[in-house]
Write a protein that holds these residues in place. Sequence first.
Motif, PDB file in Angstrom:
ATOM      1  N   THR A   1      20.746-100.284 -24.762  1.00  0.00           N
ATOM      2  CA  THR A   1      20.799-101.132 -24.099  1.00  0.00           C
ATOM      3  C   THR A   1      19.505-102.231 -24.195  1.00  0.00           C
ATOM      4  N   GLY A   2      19.468-103.444 -23.982  1.00  0.00           N
ATOM      5  CA  GLY A   2      17.890-103.460 -24.245  1.00  0.00           C
ATOM      6  C   GLY A   2      16.913-104.129 -25.345  1.00  0.00           C
ATOM      7  N   ILE A   3      16.945-103.723 -26.808  1.00  0.00           N
ATOM      8  CA  ILE A   3      16.326-103.470 -27.277  1.00  0.00           C
ATOM      9  C   ILE A   3      17.067-105.467 -28.050  1.00  0.00           C
ATOM     10  N   ASN A   4      15.849-105.398 -28.580  1.00  0.00           N
ATOM     11  CA  ASN A   4      15.760-107.331 -28.607  1.00  0.00           C
ATOM     12  C   ASN A   4      16.466-107.229 -30.340  1.00  0.00           C
ATOM     13  N   GLU A   5      17.549-107.820 -30.015  1.00  0.00           N
ATOM     14  CA  GLU A   5      18.195-108.003 -31.990  1.00  0.00           C
ATOM     15  C   GLU A   5      17.395-108.547 -32.902  1.00  0.00           C
ATOM     16  N   SER A   6      16.610-109.619 -32.095  1.00  0.00           N
ATOM     17  CA  SER A   6      15.700-110.679 -33.176  1.00  0.00           C
ATOM     18  C   SER A   6      14.600-110.694 -33.783  1.00  0.00           C
ATOM     19  N   VAL A   7      14.521-109.214 -33.188  1.00  0.00           N
ATOM     20  CA  VAL A   7      12.687-108.388 -33.632  1.00  0.00           C
ATOM     21  C   VAL A   7      14.254-108.081 -35.300  1.00  0.00           C
ATOM     22  N   LEU A   8      15.287-106.815 -34.810  1.00  0.00           N
ATOM     23  CA  LEU A   8      15.647-105.993 -35.879  1.00  0.00           C
ATOM     24  C   LEU A   8      16.329-106.844 -36.703  1.00  0.00           C
ATOM     25  N   ALA A   9      16.107-108.236 -37.127  1.00  0.00           N
ATOM     26  CA  ALA A   9      16.848-108.705 -38.078  1.00  0.00           C
ATOM     27  C   ALA A   9      16.334-109.360 -39.273  1.00  0.00           C
ATOM     28  N   GLY A  10      15.232-109.492 -39.309  1.00  0.00           N
ATOM     29  CA  GLY A  10      14.660-109.288 -40.601  1.00  0.00           C
ATOM     30  C   GLY A  10      14.066-107.595 -41.048  1.00  0.00           C
ATOM     31  N   TRP A  11      15.344-106.389 -40.657  1.00  0.00           N
ATOM     32  CA  TRP A  11      15.129-105.258 -41.353  1.00  0.00           C
ATOM     33  C   TRP A  11      16.679-105.433 -41.866  1.00  0.00           C
ATOM     34  N   ARG A  12      17.420-106.391 -42.101  1.00  0.00           N
ATOM     35  CA  ARG A  12      18.881-106.377 -42.357  1.00  0.00           C
ATOM     36  C   ARG A  12      19.319-104.940 -43.150  1.00  0.00           C
ATOM     37  N   ASP A  13      18.214-105.383 -44.636  1.00  0.00           N
ATOM     38  CA  ASP A  13      18.776-104.695 -45.616  1.00  0.00           C
ATOM     39  C   ASP A  13      18.334-102.770 -45.867  1.00  0.00           C
ATOM     40  N   SER A  14      17.304-103.292 -44.724  1.00  0.00           N
ATOM     41  CA  SER A  14      16.688-101.390 -44.264  1.00  0.00           C
ATOM     42  C   SER A  14      16.627-101.066 -42.786  1.00  0.00           C
ATOM     43  N   LEU A  15      18.129-100.832 -42.271  1.00  0.00           N
ATOM     44  CA  LEU A  15      17.836-100.381 -41.293  1.00  0.00           C
ATOM     45  C   LEU A  15      19.309-100.232 -40.712  1.00  0.00           C
ATOM     46  N   VAL A  16      19.230 -98.866 -40.617  1.00  0.00           N
ATOM     47  CA  VAL A  16      21.264 -98.653 -39.578  1.00  0.00           C
ATOM     48  C   VAL A  16      20.652 -98.213 -38.553  1.00  0.00           C
ATOM     49  N   LEU A  17      21.633 -99.015 -37.263  1.00  0.00           N
ATOM     50  CA  LEU A  17      21.780 -99.224 -36.059  1.00  0.00           C
ATOM     51  C   LEU A  17      23.073 -97.930 -35.792  1.00  0.00           C
ATOM     52  N   LEU A  18      21.996 -96.445 -35.136  1.00  0.00           N
ATOM     53  CA  LEU A  18      23.387 -95.459 -34.743  1.00  0.00           C
ATOM     54  C   LEU A  18      23.156 -95.314 -33.295  1.00  0.00           C
ATOM     55  N   ALA A  19      24.576 -95.244 -32.935  1.00  0.00           N
ATOM     56  CA  ALA A  19      25.098 -95.331 -31.171  1.00  0.00           C
ATOM     57  C   ALA A  19      25.301 -97.153 -30.771  1.00  0.00           C
ATOM     58  N   ARG A  20      24.932 -97.796 -31.273  1.00  0.00           N
ATOM     59  CA  ARG A  20      25.184 -99.324 -31.083  1.00  0.00           C
ATOM     60  C   ARG A  20      25.914-100.019 -31.971  1.00  0.00           C
ATOM     61  N   ASP A  21      26.035-100.911 -32.106  1.00  0.00           N
ATOM     62  CA  ASP A  21      26.056-102.088 -33.026  1.00  0.00           C
ATOM     63  C   ASP A  21      25.137-103.358 -32.298  1.00  0.00           C
ATOM     64  N   ALA A  22      25.447-104.578 -33.512  1.00  0.00           N
ATOM     65  CA  ALA A  22      24.427-105.802 -33.497  1.00  0.00           C
ATOM     66  C   ALA A  22      24.980-106.257 -34.927  1.00  0.00           C
ATOM     67  N   PRO A  23      25.169-108.318 -34.570  1.00  0.00           N
ATOM     68  CA  PRO A  23      25.702-108.815 -35.271  1.00  0.00           C
ATOM     69  C   PRO A  23      24.831-108.931 -36.667  1.00  0.00           C
ATOM     70  N   GLY A  24      24.854-108.847 -37.898  1.00  0.00           N
ATOM     71  CA  GLY A  24      24.452-108.835 -38.887  1.00  0.00           C
ATOM     72  C   GLY A  24      23.945-106.989 -39.670  1.00  0.00           C
ATOM     73  N   LEU A  25      23.861-106.504 -38.455  1.00  0.00           N
ATOM     74  CA  LEU A  25      22.954-105.126 -39.085  1.00  0.00           C
ATOM     75  C   LEU A  25      24.219-103.854 -39.183  1.00  0.00           C
ATOM     76  N   ALA A  26      23.954-102.940 -40.166  1.00  0.00           N
ATOM     77  CA  ALA A  26      24.621-102.080 -40.982  1.00  0.00           C
ATOM     78  C   ALA A  26      24.723-101.244 -38.759  1.00  0.00           C
ATOM     79  N   SER A  27      25.851-100.767 -38.378  1.00  0.00           N
ATOM     80  CA  SER A  27      25.591 -99.145 -37.311  1.00  0.00           C
ATOM     81  C   SER A  27      26.617 -98.462 -37.425  1.00  0.00           C
TER      82      SER A  27
END
Length: 321
Positions: free
Chosen positions: A128-154
């Motif tokens: 909790t607290g991660i800036n999801e807008s920072v992750l948006a640029g990694w949409r096609d090359s990032l997997v989030l584990l133990a959390r979900d976020a719109p538009g990202l693999a999790s």
Amino acid sequence: MPERLTIKDIARLSGVGKSTVSRVLNNESGVSEKTRERVEAVMHQQGFSPSRSARAMRGQSDKVVAIIVTRLDSLSENLAVQTMLPLFYEQGYDPIMLESQFSPERVEEHLRVMRLRHIDGIVLFGFTGINESVLAGWRDSLVLLARDAPGLASVCYDDNGAIALLMQQLYQQGHRHISFLGAPHSDTTTGLRRHQAYLDSCEHYQIPPCAALPGLGMQQGYDYIAGVLTPATTALVCATDMLAIGASKYLQEQHITHLQLASVGNTPLVRFLHPEIITVDPGYNEAGRQAARQLIDQINHQQSPRQIVITARLAPPITTG
């Protein structure tokens, strides 16, 4: 077509030496923040990426992925990492390990450096607290584990299901006064969702709720268990194995033997030290496998980002003798 820029070109445009550019690329010390920002700005403006030969000369693989854990000593995260590594090795990727220590700023710094080094992909253990807008640029090359976020693999755990399984098991054993130790609601998954699942089960079984939400660690379990022990309490559900270990130490010191402990985790440490604890396996190993497969498929354009939820299961009892 213009010629590809080299490190020498970036050094000239930045007004620094080639060694300084190399240190910036490798996130090494010895470079002032002002100089680092100037070099990075030039790289960004020129669309610079190190050539394969330059990467090879620095000892870097052409296929690299990063695994960003919250803590290197996390038992649950290590169980997931153990099943990721063989899959990455099998596909020719060199994994590197980084630690966030639950710091959004540190995550951003790691991502910035990984962007500069043109890493292939990232598995990020979320919190909790991660800036999801920072992750948006990694949409096609990032997997989030133990959390979900719109538009990202999790890859997420079934927090509701895990607590529901424990409450069902305890109720079937005849327990009617079940207390709960968890984490603050500022932690969305382990905190809010698991506590809400406990409250929902209490309502379903018509059990009076009694809970404390101190945190995730052993010390919190030890310090706060006394506050949820009423004269009628016969069982205690802990949101994590670490809470259960702390609670168990308190019970042993107070010579309280009638209380049944239950926890989410099923880590080898708890199973070895406290086989009497009823545990739910959230699927840490399977989560690691699924995260690695998802990332590899995304890198190879074989899979779009998607959300995967790992099914929790009640761990079988350990028989001794």
